[in-house]
Structure formats: C-alpha cells, structure tokens
Write a protein that holds these residues in place. Structure first.
Motif, PDB file in Angstrom:
ATOM      1  N   ARG A 182      -4.020  12.261   6.762  1.00  0.00           N
ATOM      2  CA  ARG A 182      -3.734  10.496   7.980  1.00  0.00           C
ATOM      3  C   ARG A 182      -2.681   9.550   7.595  1.00  0.00           C
ATOM      4  NH1 ARG A 182      -9.985   7.779   7.856  1.00  0.00           N
ATOM      5  NH2 ARG A 182     -11.142   9.886   8.743  1.00  0.00           N
ATOM      6  N   PRO A 183      -1.793   8.654   8.391  1.00  0.00           N
ATOM      7  CA  PRO A 183      -0.925   8.432   7.629  1.00  0.00           C
ATOM      8  C   PRO A 183      -1.426   7.279   7.469  1.00  0.00           C
ATOM      9  CG  PRO A 183      -0.943   8.411   9.738  1.00  0.00           C
ATOM     10  CD  PRO A 183      -2.083   9.466   9.823  1.00  0.00           C
ATOM     11  N   ALA A 184      -1.593   6.133   6.582  1.00  0.00           N
ATOM     12  CA  ALA A 184      -1.925   5.179   6.257  1.00  0.00           C
ATOM     13  C   ALA A 184      -1.288   3.680   7.327  1.00  0.00           C
ATOM     14  CB  ALA A 184      -1.632   4.746   4.565  1.00  0.00           C
ATOM     15  N   ALA A 185      -2.147   2.606   7.512  1.00  0.00           N
ATOM     16  CA  ALA A 185      -0.936   1.757   8.426  1.00  0.00           C
ATOM     17  C   ALA A 185       0.425   1.169   7.522  1.00  0.00           C
ATOM     18  CB  ALA A 185      -2.221   0.563   8.872  1.00  0.00           C
ATOM     19  N   SER A 186      -0.038   0.988   6.066  1.00  0.00           N
ATOM     20  CA  SER A 186       1.345   0.451   5.299  1.00  0.00           C
ATOM     21  C   SER A 186       1.685   0.875   4.011  1.00  0.00           C
ATOM     22  CB  SER A 186       1.178  -0.995   5.665  1.00  0.00           C
ATOM     23  OG  SER A 186      -0.031  -1.441   4.781  1.00  0.00           O
ATOM     24  N   LEU A 187       2.147   0.699   2.889  1.00  0.00           N
ATOM     25  CA  LEU A 187       2.039   1.090   2.043  1.00  0.00           C
ATOM     26  C   LEU A 187       0.877   0.453   1.338  1.00  0.00           C
ATOM     27  CD1 LEU A 187       3.713   2.929  -0.548  1.00  0.00           C
ATOM     28  CD2 LEU A 187       5.251   1.055  -0.455  1.00  0.00           C
ATOM     29  N   ASP A 188       1.240  -0.771   1.950  1.00  0.00           N
ATOM     30  CA  ASP A 188      -0.152  -1.483   1.136  1.00  0.00           C
ATOM     31  C   ASP A 188      -0.953  -1.079   0.846  1.00  0.00           C
ATOM     32  OD1 ASP A 188       1.741  -2.963  -0.426  1.00  0.00           O
ATOM     33  OD2 ASP A 188       1.944  -4.913   0.941  1.00  0.00           O
ATOM     34  N   GLU A 189      -1.678  -0.886   1.994  1.00  0.00           N
ATOM     35  CA  GLU A 189      -3.269  -0.143   1.979  1.00  0.00           C
ATOM     36  C   GLU A 189      -3.087   0.920   1.816  1.00  0.00           C
ATOM     37  OE1 GLU A 189      -5.873   1.415   6.487  1.00  0.00           O
ATOM     38  OE2 GLU A 189      -4.110   2.413   5.723  1.00  0.00           O
ATOM     39  N   LEU A 190      -2.526   1.968   1.536  1.00  0.00           N
ATOM     40  CA  LEU A 190      -2.761   3.245   1.198  1.00  0.00           C
ATOM     41  C   LEU A 190      -2.205   3.071  -0.251  1.00  0.00           C
ATOM     42  CD1 LEU A 190      -1.563   6.272   1.298  1.00  0.00           C
ATOM     43  CD2 LEU A 190       0.399   5.787  -0.958  1.00  0.00           C
ATOM     44  N   LEU A 191      -1.690   1.766  -1.338  1.00  0.00           N
ATOM     45  CA  LEU A 191      -1.492   1.425  -2.758  1.00  0.00           C
ATOM     46  C   LEU A 191      -3.181   1.015  -2.615  1.00  0.00           C
ATOM     47  CD1 LEU A 191       1.075  -0.569  -3.589  1.00  0.00           C
ATOM     48  CD2 LEU A 191       0.460   2.054  -3.735  1.00  0.00           C
ATOM     49  N   ALA A 192      -3.502   0.049  -1.757  1.00  0.00           N
ATOM     50  CA  ALA A 192      -5.351  -0.755  -2.142  1.00  0.00           C
ATOM     51  C   ALA A 192      -6.055   0.760  -1.607  1.00  0.00           C
ATOM     52  CB  ALA A 192      -5.113  -1.609  -0.678  1.00  0.00           C
ATOM     53  N   ILE A 193      -5.800   1.593  -1.320  1.00  0.00           N
ATOM     54  CA  ILE A 193      -7.308   2.179  -1.312  1.00  0.00           C
ATOM     55  C   ILE A 193      -7.430   3.318  -1.570  1.00  0.00           C
ATOM     56  CG2 ILE A 193      -7.342   1.587   1.380  1.00  0.00           C
ATOM     57  CD1 ILE A 193      -5.926   4.872   2.012  1.00  0.00           C
ATOM     58  N   SER A 194      -6.448   4.545  -2.543  1.00  0.00           N
ATOM     59  CA  SER A 194      -6.207   5.219  -3.454  1.00  0.00           C
ATOM     60  C   SER A 194      -6.846   5.663  -4.258  1.00  0.00           C
ATOM     61  CB  SER A 194      -4.949   5.912  -3.459  1.00  0.00           C
ATOM     62  OG  SER A 194      -4.090   6.110  -1.658  1.00  0.00           O
ATOM     63  N   ASP A 195      -7.409   6.676  -5.181  1.00  0.00           N
ATOM     64  CA  ASP A 195      -7.920   6.737  -6.153  1.00  0.00           C
ATOM     65  C   ASP A 195      -6.735   7.547  -6.643  1.00  0.00           C
ATOM     66  OD1 ASP A 195     -11.110   6.347  -6.142  1.00  0.00           O
ATOM     67  OD2 ASP A 195     -10.802   7.989  -4.732  1.00  0.00           O
ATOM     68  N   VAL A 196      -5.921   8.121  -6.360  1.00  0.00           N
ATOM     69  CA  VAL A 196      -5.259   8.264  -6.896  1.00  0.00           C
ATOM     70  C   VAL A 196      -3.845   7.931  -5.912  1.00  0.00           C
ATOM     71  CG1 VAL A 196      -3.196  10.458  -7.800  1.00  0.00           C
ATOM     72  CG2 VAL A 196      -5.640  10.919  -8.549  1.00  0.00           C
ATOM     73  N   ALA A 213       6.385  -4.085 -10.736  1.00  0.00           N
ATOM     74  CA  ALA A 213       4.555  -4.738 -11.527  1.00  0.00           C
ATOM     75  C   ALA A 213       3.786  -5.092 -10.000  1.00  0.00           C
ATOM     76  CB  ALA A 213       5.038  -5.300 -12.682  1.00  0.00           C
ATOM     77  N   ALA A 214       4.935  -5.822  -9.342  1.00  0.00           N
ATOM     78  CA  ALA A 214       3.742  -6.461  -7.887  1.00  0.00           C
ATOM     79  C   ALA A 214       2.721  -4.808  -7.197  1.00  0.00           C
ATOM     80  CB  ALA A 214       4.795  -6.708  -7.074  1.00  0.00           C
ATOM     81  N   ALA A 215       3.376  -3.924  -7.359  1.00  0.00           N
ATOM     82  CA  ALA A 215       2.965  -3.010  -6.477  1.00  0.00           C
ATOM     83  C   ALA A 215       1.747  -2.227  -7.237  1.00  0.00           C
ATOM     84  CB  ALA A 215       4.301  -2.108  -5.908  1.00  0.00           C
ATOM     85  N   ILE A 216       1.869  -1.914  -8.788  1.00  0.00           N
ATOM     86  CA  ILE A 216       1.011  -1.321  -8.872  1.00  0.00           C
ATOM     87  C   ILE A 216       0.080  -2.227  -9.635  1.00  0.00           C
ATOM     88  CG2 ILE A 216       0.717  -0.750 -11.330  1.00  0.00           C
ATOM     89  CD1 ILE A 216       3.798  -0.283 -12.002  1.00  0.00           C
ATOM     90  N   GLY A 217       0.267  -3.914  -9.730  1.00  0.00           N
ATOM     91  CA  GLY A 217      -0.911  -4.423  -9.207  1.00  0.00           C
ATOM     92  C   GLY A 217      -1.756  -3.933  -7.823  1.00  0.00           C
TER      93      GLY A 217
END
Ligand code: NAI
Length: 401
Positions: A182-196, A213-217
């Motif tokens: 599935r396409p994620a709604a946004s990059l931030d959503e993808l970062l927040a939900i993914s185990d990997v 650092a911000a994106a890794i956070g």
C-alpha cells in the motif's frame, strides 16, 4: 568489426557480441593506462569497459574508428559523455541488471536485523553464547516501509510480501502497488508505522540526508533502518547515536558518505563501533548473476547499435531504433546538429543520387539529432562523402542488409 573488452567483462558478453557477423573480439583482463589504451584502440569499433577505465576526450580523439562504448557496469562517470557524443560515439550501460541482487540482500538483512544477528555474531566470535529469544522476531506480519518504489523497491515488495510482511511504500511518483502493498499517506506516516524502513531512492537534492536526526527521530522506537541505495541519504552520525541510545534496534548499511577508493584504504565510519549495525562494503549489487546480466544487457545494446544503429537506452545519444533492416536495403545513420534544414539536405542528397527512401526515423535531444534512413538498393561512397561534408553532420555511417 573489432571489439575490445577490458577489465574482465563477464564472459556472456562474448556470446552476445558473437552475433555480429565477422566480429573479432580481443580481451584484456585489466584497465589500461592512457597511452596503452590509445594504442589498443587502433581499429577498434566497439569498446567494453567497467569502472576503472577512464575515457577522456584525449583518448576519444585518438580513436577515430570507435563507434560505441559499452560500460559493463551501472555508472558512466568514467566516460566523457559529451566528448563522445560530439564524435558520434554512442555510450551504453546496464543500469538495472543488478537490481535483483540488491532486493535479495535487503530482504536477507531484514531477517538478520530482526533476529539480532549483528550483535549475536559479534558475541559468538568473542566466545559468548547468547542463546536467547528475547528481542528476536519473525519478519512475518511486520511492517516493511519502502522509500522509493522503483526497480529495486518494487522487487523487494514482492519478495517481502512472499515472506508474509505487510509492505507500505512512499514514492514521489504515482506507482502501481504490487500484491497487497500500500502507498503510505506521507513519508512521515511511513516512518511512524514501519518496523523496518528501507531506502531505494537515487541521490538527488531532495533525497540527500533525507534520513537526518529529525527523520530518524520520527521512526518507531525499536525499529530498523536499511540503506542499500546511496551513501549520502543518511546522516551516519545521527544514525550511530540512535543505535547507541537504543532508539533504533539495528541498521543494515551497504553504502556510505565516504567509501575507501581501494582495499588498501581503511574504512572510517561512526558506525564501526555500533554492534547492532550490519555493515557491508557496497556489495548490494555485486553478484556473479548480476555480472552475467550486465554482460548480456550492455552486450546486446552494443550489438543493436553495431548491426542496426539502434541507440535505445544510450546515455549520450537521442534514442532511436528502426528495427531490423529489410533485405535489399541500405541504412544511412546520421548523427547531426539539431538545427533547421538538416533533414532537407539529407533527403535531397539521397534523391539526387537516384535512391528511393523506404523508411525514415528521427529523434533529437538538446543539440543532437539522430536520423536513420533506409533506402532501396546500395549507397555509393560518393553519396556518403557528400553527406559527411554537409553542414551539421557529426557522423555518418551505412549498414547493408
Ligand atoms: P529506480 O530509479 O528504479 O527507482 C528509484 C525510485 O525512487 C523511483 O520510483 C523514483 O520515483 C523514486 N524517487 C526518486 N526521488 C524520490 C523522492 N524524493 N522521494 C520518494 N521517492 C523518490 O532506481 P533503482 O534501480 O531501484 O535503484 C534505487 C537505488 O539503489 C539507487 O540509489 C541506486 O543507485 C541504488 N543501488 C545500489 C546498489 C548497491 O550496490 N548497493 C546497486 C544498485 C542500485
């Protein structure tokens, strides 16, 4: 036609180039220095290289018979592409032949990271027997977040789905999802939900340092990051501190902002002393299968160019492929400056020579035009000489069926 293959190009290339009638293939197993290369190029029409042979304007100047260069690798930085185009020398590469190898390594790294293999491997080599299930997980039913759903990202999507993972992806272009991805709604959503989270984008001004650092956070605590794409996508200092603080449980990194130029140089990185980092020396695409696929892909592009003037997927020529040449016809191939009047000169010269045009194709890119014209019958050396002298001509050649 003479072909010279340097740097141990894969043996499959010989079989492919063997399709050219009467081709003579010479092989030299290493890169040549500039003077040796100039001498070796005498009479050579097709040159096959890998990444160590530098093709400068000076080398091209000394190779008047050269028609095309096949880079039997991914990149083409080692060739002065503009200087080659100016002399009517088409350059080809094999940009996607190693994508399966990268996708496989990424899937394997996902399994390794989720089982804590980097730290268990380090421990067992120290003599420690860390036999515990704590913190080890199956990949089945975990969320894989793919950033860049191109050749590699989409192949990985299929492999990961086959292992029962839930695949989400983010791309800046609309992409058809494979299987249940599935396409994620946004990059931030993808970062927040993914185990990997795994990166498969090119290096561009938009993607450089995208994992700072911000994106890794923004990634889930205990998640994993994989970069098998380009070294400058990740701030490795920020990644090292996220690994040391335990915010990320591990990372698999194959590409680095600074990589040793040879095996004699030491590899320096803040990730070297991170136990949960699975580090590899930029070998994501380095397999024997990928080398064979590169041999086929770049070899076939050279054959098409030599035998029918097909420039499809060239990195410095307008793309054009007029297909097989019909019996009884001659094909005139002209690389020329993209300026008004060239086609009328070409067709007038052909008609003045009493020849009928049977097929005619043109493509232009920037300052270059490439035209393929099939005529019925033979073309005289006089006509080719007239065309060679016509205003705007860069290079003319003809092929007979
Ligand atoms: P590709 O061009 O097929 O796919 C890249 C995808 O990234 C495209 O779908 C594109 O739309 C997307 N993209 C570009 N900019 C983006 C952005 N700002 N945000 C989101 N998506 C974006 O490339 P391919 O063949 O899949 O390669 C991916 C990466 O893997 C490249 O960086 C390539 O250099 C690297 N690579 C690494 C190898 C290794 O040895 N580790 C070997 C082969 C490739």
């Amino acid at each position: 036609m003479k072909a010279l293959l340097l740097e141990n190009v894969h043996g499959d290339a010989d079989d492919v180039l063997g399709q050219i009638p009467g081709v003579e293939i010479e092989r030299i197993g290493h890169a040549l220095d500039p003077d040796e290369l100039k001498a070796a190029l005498n009479g050579v029409a097709l040159l096959g290289i890998r990444s160590r042979t530098r093709i400068t304007e000076d080398i091209l100047e000394a190779a008047p018979d050269l028609l095309a260069i096949g880079c039997f690798c991914i990149g083409t930085n080692q060739v002065d592409l503009e200087a080659a185009a100016k002399r009517g020398i088409a350059v080809f590469n094999a940009p996607f032949a190693n994508t399966r190898s990268v996708a496989e390594l990424t899937l394997a790294s996902t399994v390794m990271l989720m089982r804590g293999i980097p730290q268990k491997l380090a421990a067992i080599k120290r003599g420690e027997w860390q036999k515990s299930a704590v913190g080890s997980h199956e990949v089945r039913s975990k969320k894989l977040g793919i950033i860049g759903y191109g050749n590699i990202g989409s192949q990985l999507s299929v492999l990961a789905s086959g292992h029962g993972m839930h695949v989400h992806f983010h791309d800046n272009e609309p992409k058809l999802a494979h299987g249940n991805a599935r396409p994620a709604a946004s990059l931030d959503e993808l970062l927040a939900i993914s185990d990997v989270v795994t990166l498969h984008v090119p290096s561009t001004p938009q993607t450089r340092m995208m994992m700072d650092a911000a994106a890794i956070g923004k990634m889930k605590k205990g998640a994993f990051l994989i970069n098998h794409a380009r070294g400058d996508l990740v701030d490795v200092a920020a990644l090292a501190s996220a690994l040391k603080s335990g915010h990320l449980a591990g990372a698999a990194i194959d590409v680095f902002p600074v990589e040793p130029a040879s095996k004699d140089e030491a590899f320096e990185s803040p990730l070297r002393d991170c136990e949960t980092a699975l580090l590899t020396p930029h070998i994501g695409g380095s397999t024997e299968e990928a080398q064979a696929a590169i041999g086929m892909d770049a070899g076939l592009k050279l054959v098409r160019y030599a035998m029918r003037g097909g420039s499809a997927k060239s990195v410095n020529f307008p793309e054009l492929d007029a297909g097989e040449l019909a019996d009884g016809r001659t094909r005139i191939l002209a690389l020329h400056g993209n300026a008004p009047g060239y086609l009328s000169t070409l067709t007038r010269e052909i008609s003045d020579a009493g020849l009928n045009i049977a097929a005619h194709y043109l493509n232009t890119v920037g300052e270059l035009g490439y035209v393929s014209t099939d005529v019925e019958g033979d073309v005289s050396p006089e006509l080719l000489d007239h065309l060679r002298q016509a205003t705007g001509t860069i290079r003319i050649r003809s092929i007979s069926a």
